[in-house]
Design a protein around this motif. Structure first.
Motif, mmCIF file in Angstrom:
data_model
loop_
_atom_site.group_PDB
_atom_site.id
_atom_site.type_symbol
_atom_site.label_atom_id
_atom_site.label_comp_id
_atom_site.label_asym_id
_atom_site.label_seq_id
_atom_site.Cartn_x
_atom_site.Cartn_y
_atom_site.Cartn_z
ATOM 1 N N ALA A 65 73.956 38.800 40.244
ATOM 2 C CA ALA A 65 74.454 40.079 39.727
ATOM 3 C C ALA A 65 73.451 40.655 38.736
ATOM 4 C CB ALA A 65 75.814 39.883 39.067
ATOM 5 N N SER A 66 72.854 39.787 37.924
ATOM 6 C CA SER A 66 71.870 40.208 36.936
ATOM 7 C C SER A 66 70.648 40.824 37.610
ATOM 8 C CB SER A 66 71.457 39.018 36.073
ATOM 9 O OG SER A 66 70.491 39.389 35.129
ATOM 10 N N HIS A 70 73.333 44.150 36.639
ATOM 11 C CA HIS A 70 74.696 44.077 36.095
ATOM 12 C C HIS A 70 74.899 42.729 35.412
ATOM 13 C CE1 HIS A 70 76.345 47.782 37.886
ATOM 14 N NE2 HIS A 70 75.431 47.557 38.790
ATOM 15 N N LYS A 71 75.119 42.777 34.114
ATOM 16 C CA LYS A 71 75.317 41.565 33.324
ATOM 17 C C LYS A 71 76.798 41.169 33.337
ATOM 18 C CE LYS A 71 71.010 41.616 31.850
ATOM 19 N NZ LYS A 71 70.035 40.581 32.286
ATOM 20 N N ILE A 72 77.079 39.961 33.756
ATOM 21 C CA ILE A 72 78.445 39.430 33.648
ATOM 22 C C ILE A 72 78.363 38.078 32.948
ATOM 23 C CG2 ILE A 72 79.349 40.627 35.685
ATOM 24 C CD1 ILE A 72 79.110 38.026 37.234
ATOM 25 N N SER A 106 83.678 44.226 41.449
ATOM 26 C CA SER A 106 83.776 45.684 41.291
ATOM 27 C C SER A 106 84.626 46.052 40.077
ATOM 28 C CB SER A 106 84.351 46.326 42.559
ATOM 29 O OG SER A 106 85.728 46.026 42.707
ATOM 30 N N ASN A 108 84.341 44.669 37.348
ATOM 31 C CA ASN A 108 83.429 44.531 36.219
ATOM 32 C C ASN A 108 82.316 45.581 36.278
ATOM 33 O OD1 ASN A 108 83.874 41.815 34.511
ATOM 34 N ND2 ASN A 108 84.551 41.483 36.616
ATOM 35 N N GLN A 109 82.715 46.797 36.648
ATOM 36 C CA GLN A 109 81.818 47.967 36.679
ATOM 37 C C GLN A 109 80.634 47.815 37.638
ATOM 38 O OE1 GLN A 109 83.015 46.925 33.322
ATOM 39 N NE2 GLN A 109 84.613 48.334 34.023
ATOM 40 N N MET A 110 80.784 46.985 38.653
ATOM 41 C CA MET A 110 79.737 46.868 39.657
ATOM 42 C C MET A 110 80.162 47.636 40.909
ATOM 43 S SD MET A 110 78.102 43.438 41.461
ATOM 44 C CE MET A 110 77.305 42.890 39.965
ATOM 45 N N LYS A 114 77.062 46.934 45.734
ATOM 46 C CA LYS A 114 76.295 45.890 45.057
ATOM 47 C C LYS A 114 77.092 44.585 44.997
ATOM 48 C CE LYS A 114 73.200 48.680 42.213
ATOM 49 N NZ LYS A 114 72.664 48.926 40.854
ATOM 50 N N SER A 218 70.965 47.532 47.508
ATOM 51 C CA SER A 218 71.092 46.313 46.717
ATOM 52 C C SER A 218 70.345 45.150 47.369
ATOM 53 C CB SER A 218 72.569 45.950 46.543
ATOM 54 O OG SER A 218 73.267 46.981 45.876
#
Length: 342
Positions: A65-66, A70-72, A106, A108-110, A114, A218
């Motif tokens: 994800a990074s 996108h940081k989780i 998704s 988590n704002q992804m 992606k 992506s």
């Protein structure tokens, strides 16, 4: 709620019945001695190994994800992967948790495209590794597997894995052709469904086009500037399967059996291919009877039933318990989970 209860009940009942049948045909007077001499420290180690595999899986999701910007957090990644094991345990085949993982990413704002790229990217890495291991595994078992039914299921699983792999690769290389095929299908359904249905499907088609484009972009990132994420994802994939496959040898040590690590790894690799075939909820029944067939080549008959029961307890019942807790305690407000418990 009715659908959820039906899937969970079916999955557990089939599994319990299968284990009971396995035990009936493998228990003898010496099995009691094996049970009496069980070494609990190894069974606790097996539990720790399975929990460690969740952490490694979470790290893989986090790193991939990074790579897409996108940081989780690791806790969030763990919640996502653990909850998906519960869904996978109550739906046909071992890959039933993917839609939930996409949905939770998704959340988590992804973007969905992606999120899909991360989840399918993980499955792509799993498939490549298993397909690389499969020929060596089959070579080890060559000449000792004489079960025609198992051969058919194994071939079906390999074909499904290869077809899925080809489809994902084709979607990455030729997204416009996939979008065209989807639009043609949507148009055909719209003509059959009338004007109102056509309007809804038109919006759906536009949404699919956007997400397919996002997915393609992506995956392109993964193979260009996101190569670092793909590299770490590959490393985590190898570590994940080494850790997960170590479960069986540790269980055998707990039962005072001398495990053949290479053959145990090979048997589990073959099992992973078989479990992809969507035949029963959580692959219940299929997993137990396939395991007893494969494990019988390196586990003594008097310890076979106990071994299969213990292996299934860690790989299935623990997933149900831990995954169910995460789903209904930590993630109970998500739309996807609510759909399962209506």
């Amino acid at each position: 709620m009715k659908n959820y209860t039906k899937w969970v009940t079916s999955s557990i009942l089939i599994s319990i019945l299968s284990i009971v049948i396995v035990l009936i045909f493998t228990l003898d007077t010496t099995t009691t001695e094996i049970v009496r001499k069980i070494r609990p420290e190894y069974l606790l180690a097996a539990l720790g190994i399975h929990m460690l595999s969740f952490i490694i899986w979470g790290l893989r999701t986090k790193s991939m994800a990074s790579a897409l910007g996108h940081k989780i957090g690791i806790i969030t990644a763990l919640e996502i992967v653990i909850s998906s094991t519960f869904v996978a345990a109550i739906t046909p085949s071992s890959i039933g948790g993917e839609p939930l993982r996409i949905h939770l990413l998704s959340q988590n704002q992804m973007p969905i495209g992606k999120a899909t790229a991360v989840v399918l990217g993980e499955r792509l890495l799993d498939a490549i590794l298993i397909l690389l291991i499969a020929p060596f595994s089959l070579l080890l078992f060559h000449g000792i597997m004489s079960n025609p039914t198992l051969d058919i299921v194994l071939i079906s699983g390999e074909l499904l894995l290869i077809v899925s792999l080809i489809f994902v690769l084709y979607a990455v290389l030729r997204p416009h052709n996939i979008k065209l095929a989807i639009n043609v299908l949507v148009g055909w359904i719209a003509r059959l469904g009338g004007k109102k249905t056509g309007s809804k499907l038109s919006k759906l088609s536009e949404s699919i086009d956007r997400e397919m484009e996002e997915f393609h972009n992506s995956m392109h990132i993964f193979f260009t500037e996101g190569r670092k994420g793909l590299f770490y994802g590959s490393i985590y994939t190898v570590i994940f399967w080494i850790v997960e496959f170590s479960l069986l040898p540790v269980i055998l040590l707990g039962l005072n059996q001398a495990p053949s690590v290479m053959i145990a790894f090979a048997a589990q690799a073959i099992l992973m291919i078989i479990l992809i075939v969507p035949l029963t909820p959580g692959s219940s029944g299929i997993a137990e009877f396939s395991a007893i067939t494969l494990f019988s080549f390196f586990v003594p008959a008097n310890a076979l039933g106990i071994t299969v029961a213990a292996w299934r307890a860690f790989t299935f019942y623990i997933n149900l318990l831990v995954g169910g807790f995460v789903c209904f305690k930590l993630l109970k407000n998500t739309e996807m989970i609510q759909k399962y418990i209506k």
